[in-house]
Design an enzyme around this catalytic site. Structure first.
Site, mmCIF file in Angstrom:
data_model
loop_
_atom_site.group_PDB
_atom_site.id
_atom_site.type_symbol
_atom_site.label_atom_id
_atom_site.label_comp_id
_atom_site.label_asym_id
_atom_site.label_seq_id
_atom_site.Cartn_x
_atom_site.Cartn_y
_atom_site.Cartn_z
ATOM 1 N N ARG A 8 0.845 -1.201 0.000
ATOM 2 C CA ARG A 8 0.000 0.000 0.000
ATOM 3 C C ARG A 8 0.875 1.243 0.000
ATOM 4 O O ARG A 8 1.897 1.301 0.686
ATOM 5 C CB ARG A 8 -0.894 0.029 1.238
ATOM 6 C CG ARG A 8 -1.782 1.280 1.313
ATOM 7 C CD ARG A 8 -2.488 1.373 2.648
ATOM 8 N NE ARG A 8 -1.549 1.526 3.768
ATOM 9 C CZ ARG A 8 -0.966 2.677 4.098
ATOM 10 N NH1 ARG A 8 -1.199 3.776 3.380
ATOM 11 N NH2 ARG A 8 -0.119 2.734 5.118
ATOM 12 N N VAL A 9 0.463 2.248 -0.789
ATOM 13 C CA VAL A 9 1.064 3.582 -0.714
ATOM 14 C C VAL A 9 -0.072 4.589 -0.583
ATOM 15 O O VAL A 9 -1.153 4.411 -1.150
ATOM 16 C CB VAL A 9 1.923 3.914 -1.957
ATOM 17 C CG1 VAL A 9 3.170 3.044 -1.990
ATOM 18 C CG2 VAL A 9 1.120 3.740 -3.247
ATOM 19 N N SER A 10 0.170 5.650 0.181
ATOM 20 C CA SER A 10 -0.880 6.633 0.433
ATOM 21 C C SER A 10 -1.172 7.477 -0.795
ATOM 22 O O SER A 10 -2.305 7.898 -1.021
ATOM 23 C CB SER A 10 -0.482 7.543 1.601
ATOM 24 O OG SER A 10 -0.322 6.784 2.784
ATOM 25 N N THR A 11 -0.160 7.754 -1.591
ATOM 26 C CA THR A 11 -0.355 8.559 -2.791
ATOM 27 C C THR A 11 0.672 8.150 -3.836
ATOM 28 O O THR A 11 1.730 7.625 -3.507
ATOM 29 C CB THR A 11 -0.213 10.069 -2.481
ATOM 30 O OG1 THR A 11 -0.376 10.822 -3.678
ATOM 31 C CG2 THR A 11 1.151 10.364 -1.890
ATOM 32 N N GLY A 44 -2.885 5.143 -3.293
ATOM 33 C CA GLY A 44 -3.631 6.353 -2.952
ATOM 34 C C GLY A 44 -4.639 6.130 -1.848
ATOM 35 O O GLY A 44 -5.630 6.854 -1.744
#
Length: 210
Positions: A8-11, A44
Site C-alpha cells: 500500500r502507498v498513500s499517494t 492512494g
C-alpha cells in the site's frame, strides 16, 4: 507454499511507488521457494482506512483459501492499528494462513513469530481491559456527583393522550404520534399500568370503551 503479496502507498504523485515494496517481497518469496498466488496493491489509500479495495479482496480470497501465507513489507502498510492487525492475524490463524512482515522480521510460521503474535495479543488485551476500567471509573465518578446516567426519560403529555383516546384512537397510533413506546403510555397514563390491549396480544379492557 502459496503466498499473497499485499502492498500500500498513500499517494502516487509524490514519488511513492508500491513496486519498492512488491519487489522485495517477491525476492523474499523466491528465496523461500514460495509460489506467488496473487498481488494486492492499494494505491492512494490512507493507512487510517480499515476498508480498502485490495485489502478487502485479499481477506475475501483468504476465506476462499487461495493462498497459505500473506507477506507484507511493513506492519503499517497493512494495518491501521495494533487492534486491526490483531484481528487480521486472528482471522489468518483461524484459516491456517501464515503472516510475514519483512521489515519487522515477523513470521508466524516460526516459533519466534508465534511468540510475537502472542505478545501483541496480550498487549491488545491489556489495552482493552484498561479502557473498560477507565469507563467504569468514569461512570462511578458520575454517579458519585449525582449525575443521571442512561437515556433521558421521555415526558408524555397525559392530557394529549386523553384527548386522542377520546377521539377513538388506539394506543399504538397514539404512541406513534407522540414518538414513544406503547409500554411507556401504559406506565404513565393513570389507571393503565395493569390494563393490556389488543396490541399486546390480549383482549381489550372495558375501560377502553370498545
Amino acid at each position: 507454499m502459496r503466498a499473497a503479496i499485499y502492498a500500500r502507498v498513500s499517494t502516487s504523485n509524490n514519488g511513492q511507488d508500491p513496486s519498492v515494496q512488491t519487489r522485495e517481497i517477491r525476492e523474499y518469496c523466491e528465496r523461500r521457494g514460495w509460489q506467488i498466488a496473487g498481488e494486492y496493491v492499494d494505491v492512494g489509500i490512507s493507512g487510517t482506512k480499515e476498508k480498502r479495495p485490495e485489502l478487502d479482496r485479499l481477506l475475501a480470497d483468504a476465506h476462499r483459501r487461495r493462498f497459505d501465507a500473506v507477506v507484507v513489507w511493513k506492519f503499517d502498510r497493512f494495518a491501521r492499528s495494533v487492534s486491526h492487525l490483531l484481528r487480521a492475524l486472528e482471522t489468518f490463524q483461524s484459516l491456517g494462513i501464515e503472516f510475514v512482515s519483512l521489515t519487522e522480521g515477523v513470521d508466524t510460521s516460526t516459533p519466534m513469530g508465534k511468540m510475537v503474535f502472542t505478545v501483541l495479543g496480550a498487549v491488545a488485551e491489556l489495552e482493552r481491559s484498561l479502557i473498560v476500567e477507565r469507563v467504569k471509573a468514569g461512570l462511578r465518578n458520575a454517579r458519585a456527583k449525582g449525575k443521571r446516567l442512561g437515556r433521558p426519560r421521555r415526558i408524555v403529555d397525559v392530557s394529549r393522550v386523553a384527548t386522542l383516546r377520546s377521539q377513538g384512537i388506539g394506543w399504538r397510533e397514539i404512541a406513534g404520534e407522540l414518538g414513544v413506546g406503547v409500554g411507556t403510555l401504559y406506565r404513565v397514563v393513570p389507571g393503565r399500568s395493569k390494563i393490556r390491549e389488543k396490541v399486546f396480544g390480549t383482549r381489550p379492557s372495558r375501560l377502553d370503551g370498545k
